[in-house]
Design an enzyme around this catalytic site. Structure first.
Site, PDB file in Angstrom:
ATOM      1  N   GLU A   1       0.813  -1.218   0.000  1.00 23.96           N
ATOM      2  CA  GLU A   1       0.000   0.000   0.000  1.00 23.96           C
ATOM      3  C   GLU A   1       0.846   1.267   0.000  1.00 23.96           C
ATOM      4  OE1 GLU A   1      -0.656  -2.668   1.883  1.00 23.96           O
ATOM      5  OE2 GLU A   1      -2.671  -3.310   1.308  1.00 23.96           O
TER       6      GLU A   1
ATOM      7  N   HIS B   1     -10.941  -6.057   9.799  1.00 20.87           N
ATOM      8  CA  HIS B   1     -11.576  -5.822   8.498  1.00 20.87           C
ATOM      9  C   HIS B   1     -12.954  -5.182   8.653  1.00 20.87           C
ATOM     10  CE1 HIS B   1      -8.535  -8.798   7.281  1.00 20.87           C
ATOM     11  NE2 HIS B   1      -8.749  -8.492   6.032  1.00 20.87           N
TER      12      HIS B   1
HETATM   13  C1  LIG Z   1      -1.922  -4.980   4.342  1.00 19.26           C
HETATM   14  C2  LIG Z   1      -2.951  -5.815   3.679  1.00 19.26           C
HETATM   15  N1  LIG Z   1      -3.242  -5.587   2.397  1.00 19.26           N
HETATM   16  C3  LIG Z   1      -4.178  -6.339   1.769  1.00 19.26           C
HETATM   17  C4  LIG Z   1      -4.836  -7.327   2.432  1.00 19.26           C
HETATM   18  C5  LIG Z   1      -5.911  -8.143   1.715  1.00 19.26           C
HETATM   19  N2  LIG Z   1      -5.443  -9.510   1.490  1.00 19.26           N
HETATM   20  C6  LIG Z   1      -5.746 -10.508   2.337  1.00 19.26           C
HETATM   21  S1  LIG Z   1      -5.033 -11.959   1.915  1.00 19.26           S
HETATM   22  C7  LIG Z   1      -4.295 -11.256   0.568  1.00 19.26           C
HETATM   23  C8  LIG Z   1      -3.435 -12.100  -0.319  1.00 19.26           C
HETATM   24  C9  LIG Z   1      -2.282 -12.675   0.415  1.00 19.26           C
HETATM   25  O1  LIG Z   1      -1.617 -13.589  -0.388  1.00 19.26           O
HETATM   26  P1  LIG Z   1      -0.454 -14.476   0.201  1.00 19.26           P
HETATM   27  O2  LIG Z   1       0.442 -13.632   1.022  1.00 19.26           O
HETATM   28  O3  LIG Z   1       0.169 -15.210  -0.936  1.00 19.26           O
HETATM   29  O4  LIG Z   1      -1.146 -15.484   1.208  1.00 19.26           O
HETATM   30  P2  LIG Z   1      -2.099 -16.722   0.956  1.00 19.26           P
HETATM   31  O5  LIG Z   1      -3.482 -16.235   1.199  1.00 19.26           O
HETATM   32  O6  LIG Z   1      -1.878 -17.200  -0.435  1.00 19.26           O
HETATM   33  O7  LIG Z   1      -1.699 -17.719   1.979  1.00 19.26           O
HETATM   34  C10 LIG Z   1      -4.618  -9.916   0.469  1.00 19.26           C
HETATM   35  C11 LIG Z   1      -4.166  -9.015  -0.601  1.00 19.26           C
HETATM   36  C12 LIG Z   1      -4.528  -7.518   3.778  1.00 19.26           C
HETATM   37  N3  LIG Z   1      -5.150  -8.440   4.524  1.00 19.26           N
HETATM   38  N4  LIG Z   1      -3.563  -6.770   4.372  1.00 19.26           N
END
Ligand SMILES: Cc1ncc(C[n+]2csc(CCOP(=O)(O)OP(=O)(O)O)c2C)c(N)n1
Ligand SMILES: Cc1ncc(C[n+]2csc(CCOP(=O)(O)OP(=O)(O)O)c2C)c(N)n1
Ligand SMILES: [Mg+2]
Ligand SMILES: [Mg+2]
Lengths: 343, 320, 320, 343
Positions: A75, A144
């Site tokens: 972000e 959230h």
């Molecule tokens: C700072 C922040 N930005 C965006 C999000 C929204 N978000 C939740 S999970 C996710 C994807 C995460 O992907 P990854 O790190 O590969 O984890 P996975 O879910 O695949 O285990 C996002 C963008 C968040 N929770 N926190």
């Protein structure tokens, strides 16, 4: 021509219409199109997400990945990039997926977007829109579900917008994009599906002009975003008891339409402010303080605030329901004012 | 296979328990029987179970919103976990956290964190604390492939390296950050390659092979406990579910899904222990685990909601 | 020496102008004649002057609190700069910014930013904008050796690499972040080595040699303008002043100071152009520059304060 | 035994005394000792900085680099690390060099320090102290002069402390360190050199108990941190004009001593709140709203707020001086209340 649209689709339409006429606009955010890196799998021009809540759905098909830009989860990187891009002639609209994530980019907004113009003697402006999603009631837990309006409203240099109807959402979004200043555009996740009559053609709604959602003469109720609707519910109950509430939706919190609020209290003599946010240093205190100063002479009873408690937002459904103000609490607050008046 | 038979049985039990628990969560989600965002762990079992049984008492770890598997791999009782998914009073967090924020410090689970990369600084600090306090504990931090772009990720590795904290950064690289494919967003060759500038030893391993994960974790733990500082493990894995239940996963090629399904950690485990443990024995455990899961959800469903008065408790710890 | 004579003269003029300006700032600070934190640039002149004259109209750059040198290297008029140091109405920012926040977009100087690494995402975004708008401009971002630990640093390089933005990250590695020595805080071999995982081409160069800096910048600019994406330049340099004026610099070994003073960029320049430009000519420019500096400060001292009504102007841009 | 100490030295003494008896405490921050990596140059145990404002001066000599830890410039890293360390038994006291830098670590405070206990069902606590430096008047410009009290006070789970005297500084710091919750401890850079009588021995001052800095019967003036002193100056002027102001220093903003403020307004009937912060969603609005509800019956005139304007903080000395509330503005606000009463 108007049709019925929900807030999500009204926002989508606003973005689309403005992107059609202004090529400086790009959308940036995480999965706002979706499937980045997998265009081999998705049928040409199909976005598999269009944002978590679908606000940017189908824009990829029309505008392509150049203008509907999926970012990495960074972000500070993309909010800062939006600021920089705006300084060289673009009009970026970025999405912070949930308002709760403010902390991961707050410095760029607090010390840069908000201050560059002032610090640099008025020579620059930062025309960005930061869309973000607020609100409890989605069973999304403590990280959230926050609103955090006041963290933006406190900061000079930012404008803060939070529509509660589809008609307002579209008109305010068009104003936000055309505004030469950084605008934080807050969308309530529990309002996205709310319908309203929305004009087809583009139109703007000016900032700093409140909407009177219901006229009334006995008490003024200011509702903050989703709470406008809760206030309207309460107003119905009150009307059955012979109390006519005026319900005001400020629509923009910075700037705030002080005159409409003060004018209403002048008429009614009573003020209740409803907000699901935490109570300390919040919008309700801001509005209360405004009236306790400039509208004092009109006041016939204590200013009441109906807010979420000073606690994080719980996941458990009955606890979360108890967190969010309901019409009964508003009715009780108004009733206490009438009881006060008679003592 | 140098592991004792009982260890093998234990690994299997934890893995199949995760799978069966998440099978149930997926059904619950499909039927709208529970609220909120539900992130399942199916497909990634070998990572949690390769890593977490190796932690000692007093060690700690941070998790993410995708945390059921981590809780189960630490043997946190299923009924408390199921209760938390519903937000019931019997939940491990008394329902206040929910599926995304499962925690039980008695099992070393600092907790599930909903902010991408948000747990890394905290796990790093726990490791810093162990070192300062003269304990030989280690901490671990789970994160996904999408988390490496966050400032918090960078600052954590940076801090851990500077103060040689005994923290193990465990990347569950399941190729997707929500709907975004890793080849789109990753600038480096691999996530393990990103550890180089910090001087943090890093390995990329087969995250569908619980034994490979376990070996890497053993090495990292040994390094941490003996004063060798932080490590990073990049476990290549795959999530069968969507980002959360309800995600239609249009972004995944069918071939890819098939390929990874063939790497299924339960399947791989069966292959590895073939000739050592009878398939029937594994099946029997599976059945027993399914019964456990049923009981856990029965308990959770029957459990009361927390009293509304709990809304305002636990905000501040009382003065001593 | 392949550079034209007039270019050499120009480089010298800008460097000596920085030095003389900062000499004056140091005196002002010592005499408490101006308010606020004053961060001088003396010792680092070769970096600003190696980099900034190469920017074209329409290019942009971000700076830090240590920005006087950058402003002067872009030929921002000295009286406006001196005025800003005092907070006078003739200041480039009408006094609202002050020494830490000097800016003039007409010269491509987006501005001085007081938050460590805060400018990097913005310079990156400017470069992103150029690319999107189809312009062949580039941007630059100055930062110090201490800035590499910030999340914003990481997220900027990450973004720049992902979208191949034509931004040049210019590290002024002066060995100290405030009073903290680089060998304490840096985990990597060098700052340029930290660019590897992003796939960003990086060089470490002699930042006391304006020609070396210029060469590196030319290459980076060429890369940026031709669609080759971001670059990082690590210029090894030294600040003669403290972190800010008043810092007694107890942390610097005398030997080190002596060694770096021998690398003085002005001295080095004189050596390089020996036989090409007469020392007397350089001296004459020095004298002329000193007169300019005196005039600039006279103007600034005589300038009025901004009217108090300006307190509340320039917060928001008016609607079109 | 008391002696005269300034706030800086009182804080230094508090840290030292508590570190002497509690080995779980470490200090962390940028250049809080100084000269890290250069112990070859500095005479053994000498800190060359002791923090930008010298609050942690000489602690290195007594406690060594193990306990007075210079960090890299990575606020998210070290604030987060403090949270983690506190979870395994430490008592970290970290410094964010200027409150303005909140944006670089805000997520760790907003979503982690503040929420872990609640989200995790009350099983953990996060005993950290985040020291940070507030305030204008130092000619430090827009990014080193903010107060931002409200950004912390809004957040449930955080405690917020802001002393205005040396005696309070010491006692509140000892309470902060011993508190099992995350405490944001805000030190005003323009108050560091202010002297007061300070007891030598360690002592605590409880949170949520305001200090009545001056008793009076005609108007209540609540001063926010440095503004307590400005309010006292105004009170002198008012006294000459026959108006006796009661000046209240809340000392802690979360929790807030509501009773003392309400009790005072009950007595005086008039309330002025003074704060150098930006006005929107701020502490003055918070306190005003409290009184406009629970103290309404006592109010004889509008509640007045004297604050900084809704602008970033300018560098230029005359502009910055105009930014900061002065006694004249307070006197004028009080006078307007007395005029109101007579109309
Ligand atoms: C700072 C922040 N930005 C965006 C999000 C929204 N978000 C939740 S999970 C996710 C994807 C995460 O992907 P990854 O790190 O590969 O984890 P996975 O879910 O695949 O285990 C996002 C963008 C968040 N929770 N926190
Ligand atoms: C986010 C943030 N943290 C801390 C500071 C305080 N600070 C100002 S300058 C500085 C040192 C920066 O060192 P370096 O990046 O090497 O730059 P230099 O001053 O040497 O050019 C620090 C810690 C700040 N301005 N911003
Ligand atoms: Mg992933
Ligand atoms: Mg430096």
């Amino acid at each position: 021509m108007t049709r019925t649209l929900n807030i999500k689709d009204a926002l989508n339409e606003a973005l689309r219409q403005e992107m059609e006429v202004d090529s400086r606009i790009v959308l940036m955010g995480e999965d706002i199109a979706g499937g980045a890196g997998r265009d081999d799998v998705n049928p040409e021009g199909t976005d598999c997400w269009g944002g978590v809540f679908g606000v940017t759905k189908d824009l990829l098909g029309q505008f392509g990945r150049e203008r509907v830009v999926d970012t990495a989860i960074a972000e500070t990187g993309f909010v800062g990039a939006a600021i920089g891009a705006s300084l060289v002639g673009m009009r970026p609209v970025v999405e912070i997926m949930f308002a709760d994530f403010i902390g991961t980019s707050y410095d760029q907004l607090l010390n840069h977007a908000a201050k560059l113009r002032y610090m640099y003697g008025g020579k620059v402006s930062v025309p960005i829109v930061v869309r973000t999603v607020t609100g409890a009631g989605f069973r999304a837990g403590a990280e959230h579900s926050q609103t955090l309006y006041s963290l933006y409203t406190h900061v000079p240099g930012l404008k803060v917008v939070a529509p509660s109807t589809a008609r307002d959402a579209k008109g305010l979004m068009l104003s936000a994009i055309r505004d030469p200043n950084p605008v934080i555009f807050m969308e309530h996740k529990r309002l996205y599906l709310l319908d309203d009559d929305v004009p087809e053609e583009p139109y703007t709604i000016p900032f700093g002009v409140a909407r009177i959602a219901r006229e009334g003469s006995d008490v003024t109720i200011v509702g903050v975003q989703k709470m406008v609707h809760t206030a309207l519910d309460a107003a119905k109950v009150l009307a059955e008891q012979g109390i006519e509430a005026e319900v005001i939706d400020p629509r923009t919190y910075s700037p705030l339409d002080e005159d409409t609020i003060l004018g209403s209290v002048e008429k009614t003599g009573r003020l209740v402010i409803v907000d699901e946010s935490h109570p300390r240093c919040s919008l309700p205190t801001d509005i209360s303080a405004l009236v306790a100063d400039k509208g004092f002479a009109s006041l016939r009873s204590p200013i009441k605030m109906v807010t979420g408690p000073h606690t994080p937002i719980p996941f458990s459904p009955p606890l979360e329901d108890a967190f969010i103000p309901d019409p009964d609490q508003i009715v009780a607050a108004v009733k206490s004012q009438f009881e006060y008046a008679t003592t | 296979m140098t592991l004792a038979r009982e260890t093998l049985i234990d690994l299997w039990t934890r893995m199949i328990r995760i799978r069966r628990f998440e099978d149930r969560v997926a059904i619950i989600a499909a039927n709208n029987e529970a609220d909120g965002f539900l992130h399942t762990y199916s497909g990634q079992e070998a990572v949690a179970v390769g890593v977490l049984p190796l932690l000692n008492d007093g060690d700690a770890f941070t998790s993410t919103y995708r945390n059921h598997g981590h809780a189960i791999a630490r043997n946190i009782p299923l009924d408390g976990l199921a209760g938390e998914v519903y937000g019931k009073a019997n939940g491990v967090c008394r329902g206040k956290g929910g599926s995304m924020h499962v925690a039980d410090q008695d099992f070393g689970m600092i907790g599930g964190m909903g902010i991408v990369a948000g747990g890394l600084p905290i796990a790093t600090g726990a490791a810093y604390g162990y070192k300062y306090l003269g304990k030989d504990n280690v901490s671990a931090a789970f994160f996904g492939d999408g988390a490496v772009h966050q400032g918090a990720w960078h600052e954590s590795l940076d801090f851990a390296a500077l103060f040689q904290c005994p923290v193990i950064f465990v990347c569950e690289n399941n190729l997707y950050a929500e709907s975004t494919y890793i080849e789109y967003h990753l600038n480096a060759e691999s996530i393990s390659a990103m550890a180089a500038p910090y001087g943090i030893p890093a390995v990329q391993i087969d995250g569908m092979d619980v034994f490979a994960v376990r070996d890497a974790m053993e090495e990292a733990i040994e390094r941490g406990r003996s004063g060798g500082g932080p490590s990073l493990i990049e476990a290549m894995t795959y999530r069968y579910g969507g980002q959360y239940e309800g995600d239609n996963q249009l972004y995944k090629p069918a071939k890819e899904v098939t390929w990874w399904r063939e790497q299924d950690p339960l399947l791989r485990f069966r292959e590895t222990v073939d000739g050592i443990i009878d398939a029937a024995e594994l099946d029997a455990i599976d059945e027993q685990v399914q019964a456990e899961v049923t009981v856990a959800f029965d308990v959770a469903i029957a459990a009361p909601w927390p009293d509304v008065s709990e809304l305002t408790t636990d905000v501040y710890a009382p003065l001593a």
